[in-house]
Design a protein around this motif. Structure first.
Motif, PDB file in Angstrom:
ATOM      1  N   ALA A  58     -45.779 -26.443 -56.370  1.00 27.30           N
ATOM      2  CA  ALA A  58     -45.276 -24.883 -56.290  1.00 27.30           C
ATOM      3  C   ALA A  58     -46.011 -23.964 -56.658  1.00 27.30           C
ATOM      4  N   SER A  59     -45.844 -22.725 -56.038  1.00 23.64           N
ATOM      5  CA  SER A  59     -46.563 -21.855 -56.461  1.00 23.64           C
ATOM      6  C   SER A  59     -45.960 -20.337 -56.604  1.00 23.64           C
ATOM      7  N   SER A  60     -46.033 -19.462 -57.300  1.00 27.90           N
ATOM      8  CA  SER A  60     -45.198 -18.051 -57.621  1.00 27.90           C
ATOM      9  C   SER A  60     -46.180 -16.959 -57.984  1.00 27.90           C
TER      10      SER A  60
ATOM     11  N   LEU B  83     -39.247 -30.748 -47.803  1.00 29.58           N
ATOM     12  CA  LEU B  83     -38.819 -29.608 -47.548  1.00 29.58           C
ATOM     13  C   LEU B  83     -39.977 -28.617 -48.085  1.00 29.58           C
ATOM     14  N   LEU B  84     -40.105 -27.752 -47.215  1.00 27.82           N
ATOM     15  CA  LEU B  84     -41.029 -26.476 -47.568  1.00 27.82           C
ATOM     16  C   LEU B  84     -40.226 -25.342 -47.710  1.00 27.82           C
ATOM     17  N   ALA B  85     -40.141 -25.082 -49.210  1.00 27.91           N
ATOM     18  CA  ALA B  85     -39.315 -23.914 -49.406  1.00 27.91           C
ATOM     19  C   ALA B  85     -40.078 -22.431 -49.698  1.00 27.91           C
ATOM     20  N   LEU B  86     -39.514 -21.337 -49.224  1.00 28.23           N
ATOM     21  CA  LEU B  86     -40.418 -20.128 -49.594  1.00 28.23           C
ATOM     22  C   LEU B  86     -39.655 -18.883 -49.676  1.00 28.23           C
ATOM     23  N   ASP B  87     -39.758 -17.982 -50.232  1.00 27.29           N
ATOM     24  CA  ASP B  87     -39.009 -16.595 -50.477  1.00 27.29           C
ATOM     25  C   ASP B  87     -39.991 -15.772 -51.127  1.00 27.29           C
TER      26      ASP B  87
ATOM     27  N   CYS C 135     -29.213 -18.225 -49.691  1.00 28.81           N
ATOM     28  CA  CYS C 135     -29.311 -16.954 -50.548  1.00 28.81           C
ATOM     29  C   CYS C 135     -30.138 -16.757 -51.667  1.00 28.81           C
ATOM     30  N   THR C 136     -30.978 -15.957 -51.589  1.00 24.62           N
ATOM     31  CA  THR C 136     -31.863 -15.716 -52.735  1.00 24.62           C
ATOM     32  C   THR C 136     -31.315 -15.559 -54.069  1.00 24.62           C
ATOM     33  N   LEU C 137     -30.055 -14.879 -54.166  1.00 21.55           N
ATOM     34  CA  LEU C 137     -29.331 -14.710 -55.479  1.00 21.55           C
ATOM     35  C   LEU C 137     -28.799 -16.299 -56.092  1.00 21.55           C
ATOM     36  N   ASP C 138     -28.478 -17.241 -54.997  1.00 20.92           N
ATOM     37  CA  ASP C 138     -28.016 -18.456 -55.216  1.00 20.92           C
ATOM     38  C   ASP C 138     -29.276 -19.196 -55.921  1.00 20.92           C
ATOM     39  N   GLY C 139     -30.436 -18.939 -55.691  1.00 19.81           N
ATOM     40  CA  GLY C 139     -31.698 -19.533 -56.057  1.00 19.81           C
ATOM     41  C   GLY C 139     -31.557 -19.161 -57.812  1.00 19.81           C
ATOM     42  N   LEU C 140     -31.278 -17.879 -57.896  1.00 16.14           N
ATOM     43  CA  LEU C 140     -31.449 -17.497 -59.171  1.00 16.14           C
ATOM     44  C   LEU C 140     -30.520 -18.016 -60.012  1.00 16.14           C
ATOM     45  N   ALA C 141     -29.173 -18.015 -59.720  1.00 14.01           N
ATOM     46  CA  ALA C 141     -28.086 -18.804 -60.175  1.00 14.01           C
ATOM     47  C   ALA C 141     -28.402 -20.336 -60.555  1.00 14.01           C
TER      48      ALA C 141
ATOM     49  N   ASP D 280     -25.859  -8.334 -71.540  1.00 16.47           N
ATOM     50  CA  ASP D 280     -26.376  -9.706 -71.850  1.00 16.47           C
ATOM     51  C   ASP D 280     -27.161 -10.328 -70.585  1.00 16.47           C
ATOM     52  N   THR D 281     -28.522  -9.966 -70.698  1.00 13.14           N
ATOM     53  CA  THR D 281     -29.547 -10.370 -69.594  1.00 13.14           C
ATOM     54  C   THR D 281     -29.969 -11.733 -69.941  1.00 13.14           C
ATOM     55  N   ARG D 282     -30.006 -12.535 -68.903  1.00  9.21           N
ATOM     56  CA  ARG D 282     -30.611 -13.951 -69.067  1.00  9.21           C
ATOM     57  C   ARG D 282     -31.838 -14.325 -68.177  1.00  9.21           C
ATOM     58  N   GLY D 283     -32.649 -15.243 -68.142  1.00 10.25           N
ATOM     59  CA  GLY D 283     -33.533 -15.352 -67.232  1.00 10.25           C
ATOM     60  C   GLY D 283     -33.031 -16.558 -66.471  1.00 10.25           C
ATOM     61  N   PRO D 284     -33.712 -16.820 -65.276  1.00 15.34           N
ATOM     62  CA  PRO D 284     -35.273 -16.298 -64.864  1.00 15.34           C
ATOM     63  C   PRO D 284     -35.115 -14.767 -64.337  1.00 15.34           C
ATOM     64  N   GLU D 285     -36.346 -14.275 -64.431  1.00 12.92           N
ATOM     65  CA  GLU D 285     -36.234 -12.746 -64.027  1.00 12.92           C
ATOM     66  C   GLU D 285     -36.361 -12.911 -62.560  1.00 12.92           C
ATOM     67  N   HIS D 286     -37.207 -13.735 -61.831  1.00  6.67           N
ATOM     68  CA  HIS D 286     -37.430 -13.787 -60.589  1.00  6.67           C
ATOM     69  C   HIS D 286     -37.135 -15.193 -59.855  1.00  6.67           C
ATOM     70  N   VAL D 287     -36.878 -15.366 -58.603  1.00  5.33           N
ATOM     71  CA  VAL D 287     -36.321 -16.549 -57.983  1.00  5.33           C
ATOM     72  C   VAL D 287     -37.643 -17.346 -57.963  1.00  5.33           C
ATOM     73  N   THR D 288     -37.486 -18.646 -57.908  1.00  2.35           N
ATOM     74  CA  THR D 288     -38.613 -19.725 -57.620  1.00  2.35           C
ATOM     75  C   THR D 288     -38.344 -20.264 -56.281  1.00  2.35           C
ATOM     76  N   ALA D 289     -39.040 -20.632 -55.420  1.00  2.00           N
ATOM     77  CA  ALA D 289     -38.958 -21.426 -54.366  1.00  2.00           C
ATOM     78  C   ALA D 289     -38.624 -22.939 -54.837  1.00  2.00           C
ATOM     79  N   ALA D 290     -38.984 -23.221 -55.805  1.00  2.00           N
ATOM     80  CA  ALA D 290     -38.844 -24.585 -56.473  1.00  2.00           C
ATOM     81  C   ALA D 290     -37.251 -24.806 -56.496  1.00  2.00           C
ATOM     82  N   ALA D 291     -36.464 -23.479 -57.165  1.00  2.00           N
ATOM     83  CA  ALA D 291     -35.387 -23.952 -57.400  1.00  2.00           C
ATOM     84  C   ALA D 291     -34.473 -23.676 -56.135  1.00  2.00           C
TER      85      ALA D 291
END
Ligand SMILES: [Zn+2]
Lengths: 218, 372
Positions: A26-28, A3-7, A94-100, A167-178
């Motif tokens: 991976a690269s971010s 799989l090649l993932a990108l966001d 969904c990008t937010l799903d990656g963060l979740a 109550d803020t938790r990480g990660p800050e940005h989505v990763t294609a790895a996730a």
């Protein structure tokens, strides 16, 4: 499977390769203004790191946002075109799903919020890292304060508005790895992924800017 | 006829405004010209809405590429290069095309050529009338610009002689059509009404034609105001507005100045032919008056058919094919869309000097550190 993932739906330009078992490269990079310039060289570098060529890819996974439109389209257009050239399927996540998924918050409900600019956030509510229960939506933080009260919040959009998201938790940005790991998990479970179409959540600003000069007439 | 099989086979992508264009050419031969337009979605706003255009490009791109390849009867793997409009144009719209072109070139292992939209408008005439004479005088008239350009080599040397100092010619057509309640876009509808009107009925001003004015620059803002005032005065007096005469007189003022300055530039520079391109080149009166004045001055006129004058992918492919034919350096994968790419840059060569015929193109990018 490869799989090649990108966001490109957030300030991050992120690319990953997943072989069905794990992420192999991976690269971010975080640069909200240069998605267009950074994405292809990042794909090239990730492939080089893995010692693979693009034609080894068996499916493309693209973050479909929601996200600021200009950057979001870079990733989706790239994914669409790879799909065309390689003759492989293109899936949306969904990008937010990656963060979740990357948050790892297992104990109960939480929200994910990214920066939608114009003093708004893109946000969604999750039961666990794999289960979205509402959203994505775009709102002013103050307008959703009651709905998210007491819930942990993940993502750069949450960090921007501590009054709404204390109550803020990480990660800050989505990763294609996730994204890749989530997609691989869903595909293995026989779940349907999304169409690779953008989640804009807003109508276009339907105004012709003043003094705007089109390049070509009709 | 010459054997054209050795000529470069190039696919071109154009997304600088509201047309998603994909063309395929072999050398100077047009093989396909597929266009998907979002113009209907813009009509009710009276102009192109950038975000609407960008969204439409994303949806139309893959089907338009497929259609172009099918029309051309060629396979993507046989292409010698991928060309794309790098600028000028709408930033967000350009970025969709550039993203597609980079991904396509990379996936196919073909060289990428980011080219200039204006130079493409000139080069497209090769598909109609054969190789461009060198030098070529070009009058480019569209909704975004009105320019007089002199090119000795379309891949490397395009010199601006003059340009509009305010509104572009096409913009003036849109604005007058709006004042006359004729809808958007204004060019074709004004052209149609003008055919039944008297071009000498009303003496509208010819901008920048005084003895001390810049010889090759254009101005249509004063004309636009003058026409609008004339119409408003009629309405205020309770009289009917003679739409056909207004359209014809306005159009005559525009094309009179355009052709007069273009012919003068040819004479001054000793160039014996004139190329006219851009969307306004589809205007029938512009074509007729240019023909008349060029004949009188002994200048050969070259105007592509209307479909090649408006934005399309074939013009981008035509310039890309010329880049390949002349061994110009390919662009690299860090190519960005440049909404204000100067006309003096016909293409955007890569920072690392990747060569057009370098089959290790993809490899070379991996070697170089693009992140420093
Ligand atoms: Zn144009």
């Amino acid at each position: 499977m490869l799989l090649l993932a990108l966001d490109t739906a957030t300030p991050a330009v992120t690319v990953a390769l997943h072989d069905g078992t794990s992420v192999i490269a991976a690269s971010s990079q975080v640069d909200a203004r240069r998605h267009g310039e950074l994405l292809l060289p990042a794909v090239d570098r990730v492939l080089a790191d893995a010692g693979l060529r693009l034609d080894a890819v068996t499916a493309v996974v693209a973050g479909v946002g929601p996200g600021p439109y200009t950057g979001l389209r870079v990733g989706l257009m790239t994914a669409d075109t790879f799909g065309l050239a390689l003759g492989v399927p293109v899936h949306g996540v969904c990008t937010l799903d990656g963060l979740a998924y990357a948050s790892g918050i297992e104990g109960g409900p939480f929200v994910v919020a990214t920066d939608a600019r114009r003093k708004e956030v893109y946000w969604a509510r999750y039961e666990d890292p794999r289960t979205r229960v509402s959203g994505p939506a775009v709102d002013r933080p103050a307008d959703i304060a009651e709905q998210v009260a007491g819930l942990p919040a993940v993502g750069a959009g949450a960090a921007l508005y501590p009054d709404t998201f204390p109550d803020t938790r990480g990660p800050e940005h989505v990763t294609a790895a996730a994204l890749a790991s989530l997609a691989a998990e869903k595909l293995a479970a026989g779940e349907e992924l999304l169409e690779p179409r953008p989640l804009y959540l807003r109508r276009p600003d339907a105004q012709v800017p003043k003094n705007y000069k089109v390049v070509t007439p009709q | 006829m010459a054997d054209t099989r050795d000529e470069p086979l190039v696919l071109g992508i154009e997304t600088s405004c509201d047309e998603t264009g994909v063309g395929v050419v072999r050398g100077t031969t047009l093989l396909a010209d597929a266009v998907a337009s979002s113009v209907d979605e813009h009509a009710r706003f009276g102009g192109v809405v950038p975000e609407v255009a960008s969204r439409a490009h994303l949806e139309a791109m893959v089907p338009t590429i497929q259609r172009a390849l099918k029309d051309a009867g060629v396979s993507a793997k046989d292409l010698d290069g991928i060309a794309v409009t790098a600028g000028p144009g709408l930033a967000g719209a350009l970025l969709v095309g550039v993203s597609a072109a980079k991904a396509y070139a990379y996936a196919l292992g073909k060289p990428l050529y980011g080219v200039n939209h204006l130079a493409s408008h000139i080069c497209v005439d090769q598909l109609e009338h054969g190789a461009l004479p060198e030098p070529t005088m070009a009058l480019l008239v569209s909704g975004g610009h009105s320019s007089l350009l002199l090119s000795t080599d379309i891949t490397s040397d395009v010199r601006p002689l003059g340009a509009t100092i305010d509104d572009a010619a096409g913009e003036a057509f849109d604005k007058i059509a709006r004042v006359l309640n004729l809808g958007f876009p204004g060019g074709p509808v004004i052209d149609r009404y003008a055919r039944e009107g008297d071009p000498a009925a009303i003496a509208f001003p010819r901008g920048l034609t005084g003895p001390r004015d810049a010889a090759y620059d254009f101005s249509f803002s004063g004309l636009k105001t003058s026409v609008a005032r004339w119409i408003e005065a009629k309405r205020a007096a309770g009289e009917d507005v003679p739409v056909r005469d207004v359209a014809a007189s306005f159009q005559e003022a525009v094309v009179d100045v355009l052709t007069r300055k273009a012919v003068r530039a040819c004479k001054d520079e000793g160039v014996d032919h004139l190329m006219i391109g851009g969307g306004v080149a589809a205007n029938t009166r512009l074509r007729a008056l240019a023909q008349e004045r060029c004949e009188k001055a002994g200048i050969r006129l070259r105007v592509p058919r209307p479909k090649l004058c408006t934005d399309n992918g074939a013009m981008v492919a035509a310039l890309g094919a010329e880049m390949v034919a002349r061994n110009r350096a390919a662009s690299d994968l860090g190519l960005s869309a440049d909404s204000s790419l100067p006309v003096t840059e016909p293409h955007v060569p890569g920072a690392h000097g990747a060569h057009a015929h370098d089959h290790d193109h993809v490899h070379e990018v991996s070697k170089d550190n693009l992140y420093s």
